[in-house]
Design a protein around this motif. Structure first.
Motif, PDB file in Angstrom:
ATOM      1  N   TRP A 167       1.736   1.689  -3.191  1.00 46.14           N
ATOM      2  CA  TRP A 167       1.533   1.952  -4.397  1.00 46.14           C
ATOM      3  C   TRP A 167       0.262   3.472  -4.029  1.00 46.14           C
ATOM      4  O   TRP A 167       0.671   4.173  -5.292  1.00 46.14           O
ATOM      5  CB  TRP A 167       0.338   1.117  -3.778  1.00 46.14           C
ATOM      6  N   HIS A 168       0.703   3.752  -2.700  1.00 48.02           N
ATOM      7  CA  HIS A 168       0.011   4.927  -2.171  1.00 48.02           C
ATOM      8  C   HIS A 168       0.918   6.668  -3.398  1.00 48.02           C
ATOM      9  O   HIS A 168       0.947   7.212  -4.024  1.00 48.02           O
ATOM     10  CB  HIS A 168       0.103   5.619  -1.095  1.00 48.02           C
ATOM     11  N   ASP A 189       0.762   8.533   8.103  1.00 54.80           N
ATOM     12  CA  ASP A 189       0.597   6.984   6.723  1.00 54.80           C
ATOM     13  C   ASP A 189       1.277   6.088   7.349  1.00 54.80           C
ATOM     14  O   ASP A 189      -0.132   5.291   6.510  1.00 54.80           O
ATOM     15  CB  ASP A 189       1.033   8.235   5.697  1.00 54.80           C
ATOM     16  N   SER A 231       0.763   6.150  -6.602  1.00 51.51           N
ATOM     17  CA  SER A 231       0.040   6.777  -7.490  1.00 51.51           C
ATOM     18  C   SER A 231      -0.495   8.487  -7.628  1.00 51.51           C
ATOM     19  O   SER A 231      -0.542   8.987  -8.369  1.00 51.51           O
ATOM     20  CB  SER A 231      -1.705   6.225  -6.444  1.00 51.51           C
ATOM     21  N   TYR A 266      -1.216   2.694   6.920  1.00 52.22           N
ATOM     22  CA  TYR A 266      -1.315   1.865   5.657  1.00 52.22           C
ATOM     23  C   TYR A 266      -1.462   0.357   6.751  1.00 52.22           C
ATOM     24  O   TYR A 266      -1.900  -0.191   6.378  1.00 52.22           O
ATOM     25  CB  TYR A 266      -0.388   1.841   5.295  1.00 52.22           C
ATOM     26  N   VAL A 293      -7.357   3.851  -8.049  1.00 55.02           N
ATOM     27  CA  VAL A 293      -8.085   3.556  -7.354  1.00 55.02           C
ATOM     28  C   VAL A 293      -9.159   3.798  -7.669  1.00 55.02           C
ATOM     29  O   VAL A 293     -10.011   4.799  -7.996  1.00 55.02           O
ATOM     30  CB  VAL A 293      -7.589   4.251  -5.951  1.00 55.02           C
ATOM     31  N   LEU A 317       1.134  -1.122   0.213  1.00 54.32           N
ATOM     32  CA  LEU A 317       0.472  -0.145  -0.107  1.00 54.32           C
ATOM     33  C   LEU A 317       0.435   0.956   0.152  1.00 54.32           C
ATOM     34  O   LEU A 317       0.479   1.932  -0.844  1.00 54.32           O
ATOM     35  CB  LEU A 317      -0.816  -0.311   0.956  1.00 54.32           C
ATOM     36  N   ALA A 318       1.862   1.131   0.618  1.00 55.04           N
ATOM     37  CA  ALA A 318       2.526   2.291   0.597  1.00 55.04           C
ATOM     38  C   ALA A 318       3.516   2.683  -0.902  1.00 55.04           C
ATOM     39  O   ALA A 318       3.521   4.017  -0.577  1.00 55.04           O
ATOM     40  CB  ALA A 318       4.319   2.502   1.993  1.00 55.04           C
ATOM     41  N   LEU A 332      -3.733  10.175   0.162  1.00 58.41           N
ATOM     42  CA  LEU A 332      -4.200   8.500   0.610  1.00 58.41           C
ATOM     43  C   LEU A 332      -5.350   7.794   1.050  1.00 58.41           C
ATOM     44  O   LEU A 332      -5.893   7.333   0.924  1.00 58.41           O
ATOM     45  CB  LEU A 332      -3.570   8.538   1.910  1.00 58.41           C
ATOM     46  N   ARG A 333      -6.575   9.209   1.137  1.00 55.58           N
ATOM     47  CA  ARG A 333      -7.596   8.940   1.639  1.00 55.58           C
ATOM     48  C   ARG A 333      -8.079   8.589   0.583  1.00 55.58           C
ATOM     49  O   ARG A 333      -9.232   8.231   0.407  1.00 55.58           O
ATOM     50  CB  ARG A 333      -8.209  10.444   1.798  1.00 55.58           C
ATOM     51  N   ARG A 334      -7.864   8.090  -0.473  1.00 48.35           N
ATOM     52  CA  ARG A 334      -8.561   8.068  -1.629  1.00 48.35           C
ATOM     53  C   ARG A 334      -8.139   6.614  -1.461  1.00 48.35           C
ATOM     54  O   ARG A 334      -9.098   5.788  -2.374  1.00 48.35           O
ATOM     55  CB  ARG A 334      -7.725   8.125  -3.493  1.00 48.35           C
ATOM     56  N   PHE A 335      -7.285   5.911  -1.314  1.00 50.70           N
ATOM     57  CA  PHE A 335      -7.313   4.404  -1.013  1.00 50.70           C
ATOM     58  C   PHE A 335      -8.209   3.613   0.128  1.00 50.70           C
ATOM     59  O   PHE A 335      -8.588   3.019   0.281  1.00 50.70           O
ATOM     60  CB  PHE A 335      -5.950   3.486  -0.310  1.00 50.70           C
TER      61      PHE A 335
END
Length: 120
Positions: free
Chosen positions: A47-48, A81, A51, A85, A108, A44-45, A55-58
């Motif tokens: 990909w964030h 963060d 991207s 994650y 996302v 996740l870290a 981060l809220r979009r995840f």
């Protein structure tokens, strides 16, 4: 050989629509069930970072788990963060889906225009 990683919850109607779109456009992908094979906090870290999105979009903001855990309040209070994650990695239902991970991009949710730009 898959071009992208497609992370989905198979019962999700948006995921079904997104998968049909990938198939219709001939995009090769590796399929991953977001609950059975939940993303790790390291994934996740990465990909964030890739991207370029907040981060809220995840977070799956329409999910029951998001509301039950009062995640919006945690984020508003300045959750780190690393903590975000870790929270996302606890349960795939917490993560916004579908996710498409390519070599140099992460998508996302399913927004057709974004997908066309990135994948076609």
């Amino acid at each position: 050989m898959a071009d992208v990683l497609f992370i989905e919850y198979p019962k999700c109607s948006t995921c079904k629509k997104a998968k049909a779109w990938l198939d219709a456009h001939g995009v090769a992908y590796a399929d991953r069930h977001i609950v059975e094979d939940n993303p790790t906090s390291d994934e996740l870290a990465a990909w964030h970072a890739k991207s370029g999105l907040p981060l809220r979009r995840f977070f799956n903001t329409s999910g029951m788990l998001y509301r039950e855990r009062n995640v919006k309040a945690l984020l508003d209070a300045g959750m780190s963060d690393a903590d975000a994650y870790a929270l996302l990695a606890e349960n795939g239902m917490m993560v916004k889906r579908p996710l498409v991970v390519g070599d140099d991009f992460v998508l996302v949710g399913f927004k057709e225009a974004e997908w066309e730009r990135a994948l076609l």
